[in-house]
Scaffold this active site. Sequence first.
Site: not given
Length: 675
Positions: A194, A275-277
């Site tokens: 991720d 929320m990184r995506a």
Amino acid sequence: MSTPYPFSALVGQEELRLALLLNAVSPAIGGVLVRGEKGTAKSTAVRALTTLLPRVAVIPGCRFSCDPAAPDPGCPDGPHDPAVEGTARPARMVELPVGASEDRLVGALDIERALAEGVKAFEPGLLAAAHRGILYVDEVNLLHDHLVDLLLDAAAMGASYVEREGVSVRHAARFLLVGTMNPEEGELRPQLLDRFGLTVEVAASRETDERVEVVRRRLAYDADPAGFAAKWAAQEADVRRRVLAAQSLLPEVRLGDSALRQIAATCAAFEVDGMRADIVMARTATALAAWAGRTVVLAEDVRQAALLALPHRRRRNPFDAPGLDEDKLDETLERERGEGGDDPDPDPDGGPEGPQDPDDGGGPPRRSPGDAPEAGSGQGPAPDSGGAEPSPAAAGGAQDTQPPAAAAQPYKTRPLTVPGLGEGAAGRRSRARTAHGRTTGARRPEGALGRLHLAATIQAAAPHQRARGREGRGLVIREDDLRQAVREGREGNLVLFVVDASGSMAARQRMGAVKGAVLSLLLDAYQRRDKVGLITFRGSGAELALPPTSSVDTGAARLEKLPTGGRTPLAAGLLKAHEVLRIERLRDASRRPLLVVVTDGRATGGREPVALAARAARLLAASGTAAVVVDCESGPVRLGLAGALAQELAGLAVTLGELRADSVSALVKDVRRAA
């Protein structure tokens, strides 16, 4: 310095080149993870990218590449004189070797000088060298976990922190992170996947014309690197200008509410964690618009960003296939677009303006019949590791073979460990002396000082302070006073499975439970950072279905196709295990093995099969191999043959039910202790 292969001369691999260029336009995307088989120009493409990056202005003499226009206020070589004029140098590409130490990565503090003189003597590491350039990690999946953690933390924060016994140094570390890996050699943990902004899957072309072009260009480059690069100089200059133009345009690109809703809806539809995506997709879509020369993000930019940013974030365990359902993606984007938004009409060609053909001077080419996928070796596809499926002849005849049974749902298993204290590669299974873990003692350093044991060092130096003429508050520390911390952590082991696939195991419900148990143990091995191997026996012999590897998902694939039937050559399976372990000890003597035999204990075929199996088991026991026998015997009448085998192996026997972590019966962790 050798002439790098021109980026524009790469053929095929559009997604790889696009992902690298987007990160060059917007380093905030977070780097690229390139997954693929060997010989697919992964390293060649990364090295070629360096020549496209703009030159970097640095302060002369600064080991941390500070920008003269905005020097790092916390730079260890600072403070810098604002009147000093900067100099320009090419952007660097720094390679992180797989076997690098923590000090080599983050830098090293001279603790002896810090204690004796009170100064922070700091030797920069690779993170400092990569600042404002590219940090390239080949085979990133083979790096130790703690190094990957340090690497990705620095990439996320833009800074590196080095702390030793209360002495701390910080410096800026902003770089374009590129990792390459061959999935056959093992996977990264999902939480580490991720941290990479984008991911790309690469594979060699199977088209003859494309492979011919690979070889033609590579041979021309090898014969005359400078001359070959000169032929592509105009295309390289055009791509470099386009990168600079996109960097300049990037702050002006508008990410409208419609595009933001499409990004959020896509991440929600594919159930990615955190929320990184969403943030990476937004940055990627913006960079795509800038690369295409636009100031507005279109739905096509969002779609391409999803294909690059989401596949690796959907992988939650090693048996999940990477990838994205494009039909589902299109439906999600269309639904959000249909609800009304501010998105302008999309490109009628159905995609953002992508890289142009190198002959047109615009960048990397679109795919065409004359393109080849790589400019590296041009080798053919790698053979499938692990050998072929057992032949009917080796298995005792095709008439005995039954269709493969489906594996039962995997579950969490109880821990199995190798007894004693090892010194193998860092992992999460058995006790071992490691560079990280709890401190259990101190010793004199052998070679370079690693982790200092401060209390032991002071204790060794204290009795000699008067004799050494100590004055003031500082201690007088000498080299023979230094003590290194002895730490205990966990190591990864070689888990070798020996699976009975004979007719006595062939009942579909029973074999499904057996496969489910092995699949569960494979999942446990993945989580504990083990290597795994798989031996099967049936018919007249044993087969090494999977040579020892870090790729547990390859083991799962072999297990799924495992046929059953025929007699039970138990001795052949055990002897095959002995031979495999003997070879592995020569390759890596520090990695201790754990043998897991999955059988009901029956032995048939040949002369004295039971006696032969007992002798083979005693041979393994004599070699010091820790063993567990998973007893698959079922039914109201039980012969206890698996328990007898475990005694011969000087190991532990457990039933399929006892293997579960939630089973009522307790499982002793020491695999040598009798059940």
